[in-house]
Structure formats: C-alpha cells, structure tokens
Design a protein around this motif. Structure first.
Motif, PDB file in Angstrom:
ATOM      1  N   ILE A  79       0.834  -1.203   0.000  1.00  0.00           N
ATOM      2  CA  ILE A  79       0.000   0.000   0.000  1.00  0.00           C
ATOM      3  C   ILE A  79       0.872   1.258   0.000  1.00  0.00           C
ATOM      4  CG2 ILE A  79      -1.704   1.303   1.336  1.00  0.00           C
ATOM      5  CD1 ILE A  79      -2.765  -1.119  -0.235  1.00  0.00           C
ATOM      6  N   GLY A  80       1.979   1.236   0.714  1.00  0.00           N
ATOM      7  CA  GLY A  80       2.907   2.364   0.708  1.00  0.00           C
ATOM      8  C   GLY A  80       3.476   2.626  -0.673  1.00  0.00           C
ATOM      9  N   GLN A  81       3.816   1.559  -1.376  1.00  0.00           N
ATOM     10  CA  GLN A  81       4.325   1.704  -2.745  1.00  0.00           C
ATOM     11  C   GLN A  81       3.247   2.225  -3.686  1.00  0.00           C
ATOM     12  OE1 GLN A  81       5.665  -2.254  -3.556  1.00  0.00           O
ATOM     13  NE2 GLN A  81       7.543  -2.032  -2.356  1.00  0.00           N
ATOM     14  N   LEU A  82       2.026   1.706  -3.549  1.00  0.00           N
ATOM     15  CA  LEU A  82       0.915   2.160  -4.406  1.00  0.00           C
ATOM     16  C   LEU A  82       0.607   3.636  -4.202  1.00  0.00           C
ATOM     17  CD1 LEU A  82      -1.726  -0.716  -4.255  1.00  0.00           C
ATOM     18  CD2 LEU A  82      -0.570   0.148  -6.273  1.00  0.00           C
ATOM     19  N   ILE A  83       0.524   4.068  -2.947  1.00  0.00           N
ATOM     20  CA  ILE A  83       0.174   5.466  -2.685  1.00  0.00           C
ATOM     21  C   ILE A  83       1.263   6.399  -3.187  1.00  0.00           C
ATOM     22  CG2 ILE A  83       1.064   5.673  -0.321  1.00  0.00           C
ATOM     23  CD1 ILE A  83      -2.326   6.977  -1.279  1.00  0.00           C
ATOM     24  N   ALA A  84       2.514   5.983  -3.079  1.00  0.00           N
ATOM     25  CA  ALA A  84       3.616   6.819  -3.562  1.00  0.00           C
ATOM     26  C   ALA A  84       3.588   6.919  -5.087  1.00  0.00           C
ATOM     27  CB  ALA A  84       4.948   6.257  -3.098  1.00  0.00           C
ATOM     28  N   GLN A  85       3.358   5.818  -5.774  1.00  0.00           N
ATOM     29  CA  GLN A  85       3.291   5.843  -7.234  1.00  0.00           C
ATOM     30  C   GLN A  85       2.156   6.725  -7.719  1.00  0.00           C
ATOM     31  OE1 GLN A  85       2.876   1.746  -8.289  1.00  0.00           O
ATOM     32  NE2 GLN A  85       5.008   1.237  -7.818  1.00  0.00           N
ATOM     33  N   ARG A  86       0.993   6.596  -7.100  1.00  0.00           N
ATOM     34  CA  ARG A  86      -0.166   7.400  -7.518  1.00  0.00           C
ATOM     35  C   ARG A  86       0.040   8.873  -7.206  1.00  0.00           C
ATOM     36  NH1 ARG A  86      -4.860   3.181  -5.518  1.00  0.00           N
ATOM     37  NH2 ARG A  86      -4.329   1.565  -7.041  1.00  0.00           N
ATOM     38  N   ALA A  87       0.706   9.175  -6.103  1.00  0.00           N
ATOM     39  CA  ALA A  87       0.975  10.576  -5.753  1.00  0.00           C
ATOM     40  C   ALA A  87       1.968  11.198  -6.730  1.00  0.00           C
ATOM     41  CB  ALA A  87       1.511  10.671  -4.337  1.00  0.00           C
ATOM     42  N   LEU A  88       2.983  10.460  -7.106  1.00  0.00           N
ATOM     43  CA  LEU A  88       3.976  10.982  -8.044  1.00  0.00           C
ATOM     44  C   LEU A  88       3.367  11.209  -9.428  1.00  0.00           C
ATOM     45  CD1 LEU A  88       7.104   8.933  -6.965  1.00  0.00           C
ATOM     46  CD2 LEU A  88       6.610  11.327  -6.498  1.00  0.00           C
ATOM     47  N   LYS A  89       2.378  10.404  -9.805  1.00  0.00           N
ATOM     48  CA  LYS A  89       1.678  10.634 -11.068  1.00  0.00           C
ATOM     49  C   LYS A  89       0.921  11.957 -11.047  1.00  0.00           C
ATOM     50  CE  LYS A  89       0.979   5.901 -12.627  1.00  0.00           C
ATOM     51  NZ  LYS A  89      -0.010   4.842 -12.888  1.00  0.00           N
ATOM     52  N   GLY A 106       5.237  -1.392  13.381  1.00  0.00           N
ATOM     53  CA  GLY A 106       4.459  -2.408  12.698  1.00  0.00           C
ATOM     54  C   GLY A 106       4.022  -1.980  11.310  1.00  0.00           C
ATOM     55  N   ARG A 107       2.723  -2.098  11.053  1.00  0.00           N
ATOM     56  CA  ARG A 107       2.186  -1.805   9.720  1.00  0.00           C
ATOM     57  C   ARG A 107       2.316  -0.338   9.345  1.00  0.00           C
ATOM     58  NH1 ARG A 107      -3.637  -3.970   9.809  1.00  0.00           N
ATOM     59  NH2 ARG A 107      -3.451  -3.744  12.033  1.00  0.00           N
ATOM     60  N   ILE A 108       2.153   0.560  10.307  1.00  0.00           N
ATOM     61  CA  ILE A 108       2.270   1.990  10.032  1.00  0.00           C
ATOM     62  C   ILE A 108       3.695   2.322   9.605  1.00  0.00           C
ATOM     63  CG2 ILE A 108       2.014   4.286  11.016  1.00  0.00           C
ATOM     64  CD1 ILE A 108      -0.646   2.853  10.741  1.00  0.00           C
ATOM     65  N   LYS A 109       4.665   1.765  10.304  1.00  0.00           N
ATOM     66  CA  LYS A 109       6.069   2.007   9.992  1.00  0.00           C
ATOM     67  C   LYS A 109       6.433   1.443   8.621  1.00  0.00           C
ATOM     68  CE  LYS A 109      10.671   1.317  11.891  1.00  0.00           C
ATOM     69  NZ  LYS A 109      11.442   0.733  12.996  1.00  0.00           N
ATOM     70  N   GLU A 110       5.974   0.242   8.302  1.00  0.00           N
ATOM     71  CA  GLU A 110       6.255  -0.376   7.001  1.00  0.00           C
ATOM     72  C   GLU A 110       5.670   0.455   5.860  1.00  0.00           C
ATOM     73  OE1 GLU A 110       8.019  -3.046   5.933  1.00  0.00           O
ATOM     74  OE2 GLU A 110       8.783  -3.233   7.972  1.00  0.00           O
ATOM     75  N   LEU A 111       4.451   0.936   6.036  1.00  0.00           N
ATOM     76  CA  LEU A 111       3.813   1.768   5.009  1.00  0.00           C
ATOM     77  C   LEU A 111       4.618   3.043   4.793  1.00  0.00           C
ATOM     78  CD1 LEU A 111       0.084   2.232   4.517  1.00  0.00           C
ATOM     79  CD2 LEU A 111       1.518   4.238   4.482  1.00  0.00           C
ATOM     80  N   ALA A 112       5.029   3.685   5.869  1.00  0.00           N
ATOM     81  CA  ALA A 112       5.782   4.940   5.759  1.00  0.00           C
ATOM     82  C   ALA A 112       7.130   4.725   5.084  1.00  0.00           C
ATOM     83  CB  ALA A 112       5.974   5.550   7.138  1.00  0.00           C
ATOM     84  N   GLU A 113       7.834   3.691   5.477  1.00  0.00           N
ATOM     85  CA  GLU A 113       9.154   3.448   4.902  1.00  0.00           C
ATOM     86  C   GLU A 113       9.078   3.078   3.427  1.00  0.00           C
ATOM     87  OE1 GLU A 113      10.983   0.558   7.432  1.00  0.00           O
ATOM     88  OE2 GLU A 113      11.425   2.034   8.978  1.00  0.00           O
ATOM     89  N   SER A 114       8.086   2.289   3.045  1.00  0.00           N
ATOM     90  CA  SER A 114       7.967   1.931   1.627  1.00  0.00           C
ATOM     91  C   SER A 114       7.545   3.128   0.790  1.00  0.00           C
ATOM     92  CB  SER A 114       6.996   0.773   1.434  1.00  0.00           C
ATOM     93  OG  SER A 114       5.699   1.157   1.770  1.00  0.00           O
ATOM     94  N   ALA A 115       6.735   4.038   1.355  1.00  0.00           N
ATOM     95  CA  ALA A 115       6.367   5.251   0.625  1.00  0.00           C
ATOM     96  C   ALA A 115       7.577   6.155   0.445  1.00  0.00           C
ATOM     97  CB  ALA A 115       5.263   5.986   1.371  1.00  0.00           C
ATOM     98  N   ARG A 116       8.438   6.226   1.464  1.00  0.00           N
ATOM     99  CA  ARG A 116       9.671   7.023   1.346  1.00  0.00           C
ATOM    100  C   ARG A 116      10.591   6.441   0.286  1.00  0.00           C
ATOM    101  NH1 ARG A 116      10.015   7.338   7.389  1.00  0.00           N
ATOM    102  NH2 ARG A 116       9.268   9.420   7.893  1.00  0.00           N
ATOM    103  N   ILE A 117      10.760   5.132   0.298  1.00  0.00           N
ATOM    104  CA  ILE A 117      11.635   4.478  -0.681  1.00  0.00           C
ATOM    105  C   ILE A 117      11.106   4.682  -2.097  1.00  0.00           C
ATOM    106  CG2 ILE A 117      12.412   2.208  -1.485  1.00  0.00           C
ATOM    107  CD1 ILE A 117      12.589   1.401   1.484  1.00  0.00           C
ATOM    108  N   SER A 118       9.785   4.697  -2.242  1.00  0.00           N
ATOM    109  CA  SER A 118       9.163   4.855  -3.560  1.00  0.00           C
ATOM    110  C   SER A 118       9.157   6.279  -4.058  1.00  0.00           C
ATOM    111  CB  SER A 118       7.738   4.314  -3.540  1.00  0.00           C
ATOM    112  OG  SER A 118       7.747   2.943  -3.235  1.00  0.00           O
ATOM    113  N   GLY A 119       9.550   7.273  -3.230  1.00  0.00           N
ATOM    114  CA  GLY A 119       9.704   8.624  -3.743  1.00  0.00           C
ATOM    115  C   GLY A 119       9.019   9.748  -3.004  1.00  0.00           C
ATOM    116  N   LEU A 120       8.172   9.443  -2.026  1.00  0.00           N
ATOM    117  CA  LEU A 120       7.529  10.518  -1.272  1.00  0.00           C
ATOM    118  C   LEU A 120       8.497  11.067  -0.231  1.00  0.00           C
ATOM    119  CD1 LEU A 120       3.859   9.389  -0.526  1.00  0.00           C
ATOM    120  CD2 LEU A 120       4.642  11.183  -2.047  1.00  0.00           C
ATOM    121  N   VAL A 121       8.406  12.362   0.008  1.00  0.00           N
ATOM    122  CA  VAL A 121       9.273  13.020   0.990  1.00  0.00           C
ATOM    123  C   VAL A 121       8.425  13.470   2.158  1.00  0.00           C
ATOM    124  CG1 VAL A 121      10.835  14.945   1.393  1.00  0.00           C
ATOM    125  CG2 VAL A 121      10.815  13.792  -0.838  1.00  0.00           C
ATOM    126  N   PHE A 122       8.791  13.005   3.354  1.00  0.00           N
ATOM    127  CA  PHE A 122       8.149  13.466   4.595  1.00  0.00           C
ATOM    128  C   PHE A 122       9.031  13.145   5.775  1.00  0.00           C
ATOM    129  CE2 PHE A 122       6.170   9.420   3.494  1.00  0.00           C
ATOM    130  CZ  PHE A 122       6.273   8.667   4.644  1.00  0.00           C
TER     131      PHE A 122
END
Length: 122
Positions: A79-89, A106-122
């Motif tokens: 889900i973190g990867q999906l949200i980052a890809q859609r946001a970058l589009k 847990g799940r919150i941390k995994e989502l945040a880290e995968s979104a960061r790796i996929s390109g979102l900045v926060f």
C-alpha cells in the motif's frame, strides 16, 4: 466512565496533538488508518478536505493479489508503494505523515518506509 483510559481514548488524544501540528503546516497530508484486517492510505489536499489519491488493501482483489493476507506488514508495504506511485503521477512529492494517532511501529512504519523508498518526501 469519562476519565477511563483505554486504547481508543489514548489514540484519540495522540491524534488531536498530531492534527494541531498538521493544520499549521498547510501541505498535503498522507493520512493512514488501520483496522485489524485492512490498511487505508489517503493523500488529502492542503486547503480543502478533498481526497486526491487513495490506496487500500481492499483493492487487492482488483489487482489480482489474492495470496497475501491484508492485515500484515507485507500488505502495508504494498500500500505504501501504491500510494507513492499514484501521488507521483499527480506530481505530489512532499507530504505530511498523519498517522491518525496510531503508534509508529508495525504496519504503520512499514507503510511509511515503503512510501519514502518509492519517492515521497516526509
């Protein structure tokens, strides 16, 4: 009882503190919500409360991802990867991470880290 402490009241107390900080920044918000079975993520606009991008584990059937349980870290990472890809589009690169009062593990941390790796900045 009014003063009773439990998980829900603690989460709401943390959430109100986070919300005050989020409102002062005036940037896009990455709002995350989790239940025992699903994880939801949305990017909300800075001025109006309009959802610009969303992703959740409910979409796994549409994406033909049937072999993954929706309430674990692996699904949160997807889900973190999906949200980052859609946001970058939509040309959204910087967001404020609003974890809705959930603890950052847990799940919150995994989502945040995968979104960061996929390109979102926060």
């Amino acid at each position: 009882m009014k003063g009773q402490l439990n998980k829900k009241n603690s989460r709401i107390r943390r959430y109100t503190k986070i919300r005050k900080n989020v409102c002062s920044h005036r940037i896009f918000r990455l709002v995350v919500h989790r239940t025992s079975r699903h994880v939801y993520a949305q990017i909300i606009s800075r001025n109006t409360a309009k959802v610009l991008v969303c992703a959740s584990t409910l979409e796994f059937k549409k994406l033909n991802i049937n072999d993954i349980y929706t309430g674990n870290k692996c699904s949160a990472k997807i889900i973190g990867q999906l949200i980052a890809q859609r946001a970058l589009k939509k040309k959204i690169t910087t967001v404020f991470f609003d974890r809705s009062g959930f603890k950052y593990h847990g799940r919150i941390k995994e989502l945040a880290e995968s979104a960061r790796i996929s390109g979102l900045v926060f």
